[in-house]
Scaffold this active site. Sequence first.
Site, PDB file in Angstrom:
ATOM      1  N   SER A  55       0.844  -1.191   0.000  1.00 57.50           N
ATOM      2  CA  SER A  55       0.000   0.000   0.000  1.00 57.50           C
ATOM      3  C   SER A  55       0.882   1.245   0.000  1.00 57.50           C
ATOM      4  CB  SER A  55      -0.913   0.009   1.234  1.00 57.50           C
ATOM      5  OG  SER A  55      -1.793   1.109   1.207  1.00 57.50           O
ATOM      6  N   GLU A  56       0.450   2.275  -0.742  1.00 55.99           N
ATOM      7  CA  GLU A  56       1.271   3.473  -0.918  1.00 55.99           C
ATOM      8  C   GLU A  56       1.649   4.142   0.393  1.00 55.99           C
ATOM      9  OE1 GLU A  56      -2.143   4.275  -3.813  1.00 55.99           O
ATOM     10  OE2 GLU A  56      -1.616   2.574  -2.524  1.00 55.99           O
ATOM     11  N   ASN A  57       0.821   3.987   1.432  1.00 58.73           N
ATOM     12  CA  ASN A  57       1.112   4.669   2.687  1.00 58.73           C
ATOM     13  C   ASN A  57       2.152   3.943   3.539  1.00 58.73           C
ATOM     14  OD1 ASN A  57      -0.879   2.642   3.068  1.00 58.73           O
ATOM     15  ND2 ASN A  57      -1.460   3.525   5.034  1.00 58.73           N
ATOM     16  N   GLY A  58       2.706   2.838   3.025  1.00 57.96           N
ATOM     17  CA  GLY A  58       3.826   2.219   3.716  1.00 57.96           C
ATOM     18  C   GLY A  58       3.574   0.872   4.349  1.00 57.96           C
TER      19      GLY A  58
END
Length: 219
Positions: A55-58
Amino acid sequence: MLPAQIAAVRPLSRDQMAARAAADIPEGWYVNLGIGIPTLIANHVPQGREVIFQSENGLLGFGPAPEADKIDPFVINAGKQHVTLLKGAALLHQADSFAMIRGRHLDLCVLGAFQVAVNGDIANWATSNNDAAPAVGGAMDLALGARRVWVMMEHTTKDGAPRLVEACTYPLTAIGVVSRVYTNFAVMNVIPGGFRLVEIVEGLTLHELQKVTAAPILA
């Protein structure tokens, strides 16, 4: 409005669409799931198969949505949905997460879309130049950075207009990147000259599917 013959067919539910796509993801792939219907894929990975979701948020190595009494308010995906962390999961800085994406380390990204064109163009962030969305967000990075891009979406709009088209009329996210499309009516590959039919829901004919598809479908 959908033609009467098509309206009478039972389309796949969103969970059924997600399960169908999940079945096609090979063992060991690193996969990003776009906001919307694609996030459901994490709930339907076949038992015993390892797929590493990013996921892009880490987040790297997250799993299905948690049960209501096991929600961790600090574990969310990029769509702000609660998820679970699987054994071996990692928490990353957002910059490292995007380095994975831009460095083409993802085997697959599954995105939602408003339209997909017959040449693989995707429009998934705005429906007009005056749309309220402030920017394309991470979708452009994902569409260009992932080694493969699949799309999951309803086959038509609520008004029955086709989402699979000759050319996108909405602002583009990326050009020529989509290789496969999963809808509530069918699974199709994007190939030169048209959409190649892979699978169609029970009770629907190719002729009827073509009526709600604004680009050639090749059997």
